[in-house]
Design a protein around this motif. Structure first.
Motif, PDB file in Angstrom:
ATOM      1  N   PHE A 110       0.819  -1.213   0.000  1.00  0.00           N
ATOM      2  CA  PHE A 110       0.000   0.000   0.000  1.00  0.00           C
ATOM      3  C   PHE A 110       0.854   1.265   0.000  1.00  0.00           C
ATOM      4  N   ASP A 111       2.052   1.203   0.578  1.00  0.00           N
ATOM      5  CA  ASP A 111       2.911   2.379   0.611  1.00  0.00           C
ATOM      6  C   ASP A 111       3.740   2.528  -0.651  1.00  0.00           C
ATOM      7  N   ALA A 112       3.769   1.515  -1.480  1.00  0.00           N
ATOM      8  CA  ALA A 112       4.513   1.572  -2.746  1.00  0.00           C
ATOM      9  C   ALA A 112       3.692   0.890  -3.837  1.00  0.00           C
ATOM     10  N   PRO A 113       2.525   1.461  -4.186  1.00  0.00           N
ATOM     11  CA  PRO A 113       1.674   0.829  -5.198  1.00  0.00           C
ATOM     12  C   PRO A 113       2.356   0.788  -6.562  1.00  0.00           C
ATOM     13  N   VAL A 114       1.989  -0.233  -7.344  1.00  0.00           N
ATOM     14  CA  VAL A 114       2.594  -0.444  -8.658  1.00  0.00           C
ATOM     15  C   VAL A 114       1.574  -0.086  -9.731  1.00  0.00           C
ATOM     16  N   PRO A 115       1.909   0.832 -10.649  1.00  0.00           N
ATOM     17  CA  PRO A 115       0.958   1.190 -11.715  1.00  0.00           C
ATOM     18  C   PRO A 115       0.566  -0.025 -12.548  1.00  0.00           C
ATOM     19  N   VAL A 116      -0.704  -0.053 -12.936  1.00  0.00           N
ATOM     20  CA  VAL A 116      -1.233  -1.147 -13.758  1.00  0.00           C
ATOM     21  C   VAL A 116      -1.877  -0.531 -14.997  1.00  0.00           C
ATOM     22  N   ASP A 117      -1.399  -0.925 -16.153  1.00  0.00           N
ATOM     23  CA  ASP A 117      -1.939  -0.407 -17.409  1.00  0.00           C
ATOM     24  C   ASP A 117      -2.523  -1.542 -18.234  1.00  0.00           C
ATOM     25  N   GLY A 118      -3.593  -1.232 -18.937  1.00  0.00           N
ATOM     26  CA  GLY A 118      -4.135  -2.187 -19.898  1.00  0.00           C
ATOM     27  C   GLY A 118      -4.915  -3.340 -19.313  1.00  0.00           C
ATOM     28  N   LEU A 119      -5.307  -3.251 -18.034  1.00  0.00           N
ATOM     29  CA  LEU A 119      -6.092  -4.322 -17.425  1.00  0.00           C
ATOM     30  C   LEU A 119      -7.564  -3.919 -17.428  1.00  0.00           C
ATOM     31  N   ALA A 120      -8.380  -4.678 -18.145  1.00  0.00           N
ATOM     32  CA  ALA A 120      -9.808  -4.380 -18.246  1.00  0.00           C
ATOM     33  C   ALA A 120     -10.537  -4.974 -17.055  1.00  0.00           C
ATOM     34  N   LEU A 121     -11.207  -4.129 -16.279  1.00  0.00           N
ATOM     35  CA  LEU A 121     -11.963  -4.573 -15.109  1.00  0.00           C
ATOM     36  C   LEU A 121     -13.451  -4.532 -15.409  1.00  0.00           C
ATOM     37  N   ALA A 122     -14.158  -5.587 -14.962  1.00  0.00           N
ATOM     38  CA  ALA A 122     -15.585  -5.705 -15.237  1.00  0.00           C
ATOM     39  C   ALA A 122     -16.418  -5.366 -14.014  1.00  0.00           C
ATOM     40  N   GLY A 123     -15.872  -4.592 -13.075  1.00  0.00           N
ATOM     41  CA  GLY A 123     -16.591  -4.254 -11.853  1.00  0.00           C
ATOM     42  C   GLY A 123     -15.671  -4.399 -10.659  1.00  0.00           C
ATOM     43  N   PRO A 124     -16.254  -4.459  -9.452  1.00  0.00           N
ATOM     44  CA  PRO A 124     -15.426  -4.598  -8.245  1.00  0.00           C
ATOM     45  C   PRO A 124     -14.611  -5.879  -8.221  1.00  0.00           C
ATOM     46  N   VAL A 125     -15.113  -6.938  -8.865  1.00  0.00           N
ATOM     47  CA  VAL A 125     -14.424  -8.225  -8.893  1.00  0.00           C
ATOM     48  C   VAL A 125     -14.378  -8.729 -10.330  1.00  0.00           C
ATOM     49  N   THR A 126     -13.179  -9.053 -10.817  1.00  0.00           N
ATOM     50  CA  THR A 126     -13.012  -9.496 -12.198  1.00  0.00           C
ATOM     51  C   THR A 126     -12.172 -10.768 -12.228  1.00  0.00           C
ATOM     52  N   ALA A 127     -12.669 -11.783 -12.921  1.00  0.00           N
ATOM     53  CA  ALA A 127     -11.895 -13.025 -13.076  1.00  0.00           C
ATOM     54  C   ALA A 127     -10.691 -12.767 -13.969  1.00  0.00           C
ATOM     55  N   LEU A 128      -9.559 -13.377 -13.612  1.00  0.00           N
ATOM     56  CA  LEU A 128      -8.320 -13.228 -14.373  1.00  0.00           C
ATOM     57  C   LEU A 128      -7.826 -14.581 -14.863  1.00  0.00           C
ATOM     58  N   GLU A 129      -7.207 -14.559 -16.015  1.00  0.00           N
ATOM     59  CA  GLU A 129      -6.466 -15.735 -16.452  1.00  0.00           C
ATOM     60  C   GLU A 129      -5.221 -15.873 -15.583  1.00  0.00           C
ATOM     61  N   ASP A 130      -4.712 -17.105 -15.497  1.00  0.00           N
ATOM     62  CA  ASP A 130      -3.551 -17.346 -14.649  1.00  0.00           C
ATOM     63  C   ASP A 130      -2.366 -16.478 -15.063  1.00  0.00           C
ATOM     64  N   ALA A 131      -2.148 -16.325 -16.368  1.00  0.00           N
ATOM     65  CA  ALA A 131      -1.013 -15.543 -16.848  1.00  0.00           C
ATOM     66  C   ALA A 131      -1.151 -14.077 -16.459  1.00  0.00           C
ATOM     67  N   ALA A 132      -2.378 -13.555 -16.483  1.00  0.00           N
ATOM     68  CA  ALA A 132      -2.598 -12.158 -16.113  1.00  0.00           C
ATOM     69  C   ALA A 132      -2.323 -11.940 -14.631  1.00  0.00           C
ATOM     70  N   TRP A 133      -2.772 -12.891 -13.802  1.00  0.00           N
ATOM     71  CA  TRP A 133      -2.506 -12.755 -12.362  1.00  0.00           C
ATOM     72  C   TRP A 133      -1.013 -12.863 -12.085  1.00  0.00           C
ATOM     73  N   ARG A 134      -0.354 -13.797 -12.763  1.00  0.00           N
ATOM     74  CA  ARG A 134       1.077 -13.972 -12.563  1.00  0.00           C
ATOM     75  C   ARG A 134       1.843 -12.717 -12.951  1.00  0.00           C
TER      76      ARG A 134
END
Length: 211
Positions: A110-134
């Protein structure tokens, strides 16, 4: 049955343990929740009011994100959700009601958040492929080395006895919390490096230095 109900992964988590959960997910923090999770250490994230038909199941891996702009702030695993969310003074915007999702943190940033680009979110909770989570987990890199710190909080209090002063002290701590009270922190053995922190940021407490 959805495709996420059938998903099975045999990859390992960042700590090297097997990933027994059937899926991986991105969870977006509600507005205002990032500060509450950053200011006070919590072992788990409890969420209410999600209103989604499909939710992660116990054991699933989770990447926790803050919005505007999107940032990766934690990793975790889903734990069974039971009971109602407890009132949290440091999180006045939390929603009351039954807990729908509990994420036990395995890595906090939380004190050093990492920018995330290009991740499509479908709401508060979004299923991810294993490669995307990794890919998200790899962005955090190895956990930083832990060390000992001295943390103190000094408050001038008027009272009729030491016991009353202590009681008033804890009342002020609960009422004001990390949003208003300065905490002083220094590496163990290096008290001259002490810094004051308010709202999770270093704050100058010497008015003469402001002149």
């Amino acid at each position: 049955m959805t495709d996420t109900d059938q998903r099975v992964t045999t990859t390992t988590d960042t700590d090297g343990s097997p990933a027994p959960g059937p899926g991986a997910w991105a969870v977006l923090l509600p507005p205002g929740r990032y500060d509450a999770e950053r200011l006070v250490h919590h072992d788990a994230l409890e969420l209410t009011g999600l209103g989604q038909a499909v939710l992660p199941r116990p054991g699933d891996r989770v990447a926790v994100l803050a919005d505007a702009p999107p940032r990766l702030v934690a990793l975790g695993r889903v734990s069974p959700a039971t009971g109602d969310r407890q009132d949290a003074p440091e999180d006045p915007e939390s929603e009351p009601g039954p807990v729908e999702l509990v994420v036990t943190y395995t890595r906090r940033s939380f004190d050093a958040p990492v920018p995330v680009d290009g991740l499509a979110l479908a709401g508060p909770v979004t299923a991810l492929e294993d490669a995307a989570w990794r890919e998200l987990a790899d962005r955090l890199g190895p956990p930083p080395r832990r060390r000992s710190w001295l943390v103190s909080l000094d408050l001038p209090i008027e009272a009729a006895s030491p016991a009353e002063a202590v009681g008033l002290f804890w009342s002020y701590v609960q009422e004001l919390g990390p949003r208003e009270l300065p905490a002083f922190v220094s590496p163990s053995g290096d008290e001259l490096a002490m810094q004051a922190f308010v709202l999770g940021e270093a704050a100058n407490q010497d008015p003469e230095e402001d002149d």
